[in-house]
Scaffold this motif. Structure first.
Motif, short mmCIF file in Angstrom:
data_model
loop_
_atom_site.label_atom_id
_atom_site.label_comp_id
_atom_site.label_asym_id
_atom_site.label_seq_id
_atom_site.Cartn_x
_atom_site.Cartn_y
_atom_site.Cartn_z
N THR A 225 0.84 -1.21 0.00
CA THR A 225 0.00 0.00 0.00
C THR A 225 0.87 1.26 0.00
O THR A 225 1.35 1.69 -1.04
N ILE A 226 1.13 1.84 1.17
CA ILE A 226 1.75 3.15 1.25
C ILE A 226 3.18 3.16 0.73
O ILE A 226 3.60 4.13 0.07
N ASP A 227 3.96 2.12 1.00
CA ASP A 227 5.35 2.14 0.53
C ASP A 227 5.44 1.90 -0.97
O ASP A 227 6.36 2.40 -1.63
N ALA A 228 4.50 1.14 -1.51
CA ALA A 228 4.43 1.00 -2.97
C ALA A 228 4.01 2.32 -3.61
O ALA A 228 4.53 2.71 -4.66
N ALA A 229 3.06 3.02 -2.97
CA ALA A 229 2.66 4.34 -3.48
C ALA A 229 3.82 5.32 -3.43
O ALA A 229 4.00 6.16 -4.33
N TYR A 230 4.64 5.21 -2.38
CA TYR A 230 5.84 6.05 -2.27
C TYR A 230 6.77 5.84 -3.47
O TYR A 230 7.29 6.80 -4.04
N GLN A 231 6.96 4.60 -3.87
CA GLN A 231 7.83 4.32 -5.01
C GLN A 231 7.30 4.94 -6.29
O GLN A 231 8.07 5.28 -7.20
#
Length: 539
Positions: A482-488
Motif C-alpha cells: 500500500t503506502i510504501d508501494a505508493a511512495y515508489q
C-alpha cells in the motif's frame, strides 16, 4: 467538517497511517477522505449521507501494484494471444502442448497466434518450440511462443518475415537474435528489444483501441488494486491510454515508466498528466530472467536436469545485457532531467553494477528525493540492500517467486544458500529501506494477498519454508502493498493510506488480514473496491 457523502463503519479499519492507527469509521466527501476515527465521525452524518455497513468485513487502502505491465497484459484478452501460463491455464507440459496444437488446428486460416507463458521449469518436459516445429504447425501463419518471464520467445518463419528479420538484421542493444552457422535467425530471440521486434507487428492491430485495456483495468479493480505502474510503457500506447481515461473507463490510477533508449530519447515532458495518469520514470535493464539462465550472478547455476532442459552448460553463469558504460550513459541521459529511474536486476553481480552507476550519477547530480528504484532483486545480498539504502534507493521485490518457483530455486537452479534466500525482504527492511511487492503481471496474475502471504510465510507451493529469517510481519507486508508501494510511484501524498485529504481509494476484504492465520492469508477475498469514492468492483 462538511456532511460526508459516505461513511464506512461496522468492521475493522486498517489505516496504514501511523498518525491514526486506530479507527472504526471513515468519512468520504466527493473523491476524498475527510475524516478517520470513531464515534465523532459517525456524528457528522446527515440526511444525505450513505452509511456503508461493513458487516464485520475489513476496510483498508486500495492495493498498489508497483511493478506491472497492463498495456502488455491487455493482450491476453485478444483473440490472437493464448494464455498457456503454468500458473493459470496450463500447469503441465501436456496441457500447454495440447492447447497449442488444438488452437492452431481450429484458428481461422492465416491468423497470427502468440502463445504466452511457456515455462519448462514448471511445465517439466515441454520440448523447445523450435522454428522448424512451429513452421510444421503453421507454415502459412505467424506463430510465436513467448516464455513466461517475457525475456525469451520463439518465432516461426512467417513471424520472422512479418517482422522483417533476416540475416542482415543487426541485434538491438540489450537484446539478441540467435543465429545459425550461416548467420540466419533461428527464430529464438532474447530480451525485450528483440522480443518486441517479433511480437509488436502482430499485436499492433489488436491494440488499436482502449477496449482490451478497459478489461484489464476491471481485472485489477477486482483484485483490490487502485494504483498500478506500467513498467515498459511505449509512446505507441499514449493515444490508447489517453482515450481510456477520456472515456471515463479507467478503474485504476496509472504511473508509467517509458522504456529507455541508448540515445536517451523520451517522448514525454517531465511535467505531464494528472493524479489519474502520469509518466513518472524511465525503465532500464541490467540482466534477464533466472528462468532462462541470463541473470548476472557471481555463483554458478546448479548442474541439474532442469538446467540441462534450459540449455545451460556446466556451471553456467549468466551475464548482463548492457555494459556498465552503456548503463551509465542511459542513466545520465535521463536522470539529470529529473526522471526517476527503475532498473530491472536479479543477479548480485548486476546489482553491484547498477549500484555503481547510481552512486556515480548521484554524486554528479545530487537530488534530495530521487527515489531511484531496483526491480525484482532476486539474488541481491544483505550487504547490497544496506548499500542501496544508504544511497536512498528503494526496491520492489518479486516475492511471488517464493510461492510458485520456491522449490525450483532451491532444488533445480541455485541450491539452499542462494535459492532459499531469494528476495530478502527482512534484510531490506533491516537496512532501513522502504520496499514494495509486485507480480510483474503477466508473469503471475495480480495477487496482492498472495504477495503478502509469501512475504510473511516464505512458503512454496509444496509447503517448504525458504530462509525463515527473511520473513516479515503482517503490518510490514501491508505497508509494502500500500503506502510504501505508493511512495515508489511518487503517489504517497494522494493515496496508499486512509488519511484525511487523500483520495478515497479503498478496498473491503473478507477478513482482517492482521488476525487471519498466516497460512490462510492468500485466500482472503476482495469484496469491494473504490476509486475516488466510487465503486469499481463489483462493476
Amino acid at each position: 467538517m462538511s456532511t460526508p457523502d459516505l461513511i464506512f463503519t461496522g468492521g475493522p479499519v486498517i489505516t496504514v497511517d501511523p498518525d491514526r492507527p486506530v479507527a472504526s469509521a471513515v468519512a468520504v466527501t466527493g473523491d476524498r477522505i475527510i475524516a478517520v476515527g470513531g464515534e465523532e465521525v459517525l456524528a457528522t452524518r446527515g440526511s444525505g449521507t450513505e452509511v456503508v455497513d461493513l458487516g464485520g468485513h475489513c476496510l483498508m487502502p486500495g492495493f498498489v501494484e508497483a511493478h506491472t505491465h497492463p498495456t502488455q497484459d491487455q493482450m491476453l484478452y485478444s483473440d490472437t494471444v493464448i494464455d498457456i501460463r503454468p500458473v493459470t491455464t496450463c500447469p503441465t507440459a501436456d496441457q500447454a502442448h495440447a492447447t497449442i496444437t488444438r488452437t492452431v488446428a481450429n484458428a481461422p486460416a492465416g491468423r497470427p497466434l502468440i502463445f504466452y507463458g511457456v515455462d519448462v521449469l514448471l511445465q517439466t518436459g515441454f520440448p523447445e518450440p523450435t522454428r522448424e516445429w512451429l513452421d510444421e504447425l503453421g507454415p502459412d501463419r505467424p506463430i510465436i511462443v513467448w516464455q513466461n518471464s517475457g525475456h525469451l520467445a520463439w518465432a516461426n518463419s512467417a513471424a520472422l518475415t512479418m517482422a522483417g528479420l533476416d540475416a542482415d538484421t543487426p541485434d538491438p542493444v540489450g537484446g539478441s537474435f540467435e543465429r545459425d552457422a550461416h548467420g540466419r535467425p533461428t527464430g529464438k530471440v532474447y530480451e525485450a528489444p528483440a522480443v518486441l521486434a517479433v511480437v509488436a507487428p502482430i499485436l499492433a492491430g489488436e491494440l488499436s483501441g482502449p477496449q482490451l485495456l478497459a478489461r484489464q483495468h476491471a481485472d485489477l479493480a477486482a483484485r483490490g488494486v487502485t494504483l498500478c505502474s506500467d513498467m515498459a510503457f511505449s509512446d505507441q500506447m499514449r493515444p490508447l491510454t489517453a482515450e481510456l481515461y477520456r472515456q471515463g473507463a479507467a478503474k485504476v490510477r496509472m504511473r508509467v515508466y517509458e522504456m529507455s533508449s541508448v540515445d536517451g530519447v523520451t517522448y514525454c515532458p517531465l511535467s505531464n498528466g494528472d493524479d489519474m495518469f502520469r509518466q513518472v520514470g524511465i525503465k532500464l535493464w541490467v540482466d534477464g530472467s533466472p528462468w532462462i539462465g541470463n541473470i548476472d550472478i557471481s555463483f554458478p547455476y546448479l548442474n541439474t536436469p532442469a538446467t540441462a532442459a534450459l540449455g545451460l552448460g556446466h556451471d553456467h553463469r549468466g551475464h548482463s545485457n548492457y555494459t556498465e558504460e552503456q548503463l551509465f550513459s542511459i542513466v545520465r541521459a535521463y536522470y539529470p532531467l529529473g526522471w526517476q529511474m527503475a532498473c530491472h536486476v536479479h543477479g548480485d553481480n548486476g546489482v553491484d553494477m547498477i549500484l555503481d552507476v547510481y552512486d556515480e550519477v548521484l554524486g554528479q547530480y545530487p537530488r534530495p528525493d530521487h527515489r531511484l528504484r531496483l526491480e525484482h532483486c532476486g539474488a541481491m545480498t544483505s550487504a547490497q540492500f544496506e548499500r542501496a539504502a544508504r544511497l536512498g534507493i528503494t526496491c520492489s521485490l518479486f516475492v511471488d517467486h517464493l510461492y510458485y518457483w520456491g522449490d525450483v530455486l532451491v532444488d533445480d537452479l541455485f541450491g539452499p544458500e542462494h535459492g532459499a534466500h531469494w528476495v530478502r525482504a527482512r534484510s531490506a527492511l533491516d537496512a532501513g529501506m522502504r520496499i514494495s511487492f509486485h507480480n510483474d503481471s503477466p508473469v503471475t496474475e495480480e495477487e496482492p494477498m498472495r504477495n503478502i502471504a509469501a512475504a510473511v510465510t516464505r512458503t512454496s507451493r509444496s509447503g517448504r519454508v525458504l530462509a525463515p529469517e527473511e520473513r516479515i510481519s503482517i503490518d510490514q507486508a501491508l505497508r509494502a502493498q500500500t503506502i510504501d508501494a505508493a511512495y515508489q510511484l511518487f503517489a504517497d501524498d494522494i493515496t496508499g493510506s486512509l488519511t484525511p485529504g487523500k483520495y478515497a481509494d479503498l478496498v473491503v476484504l473478507e477478513h482482517d488480514p492482521r488476525v487471519v492465520p498466516a497460512e490462510d492469508l492468500a485466500d482472503v477475498a476482495v469484496l469491494t473496491t473504490y476509486l475516488n469514492g466510487v465503486r469499481t468492483f463489483p462493476g
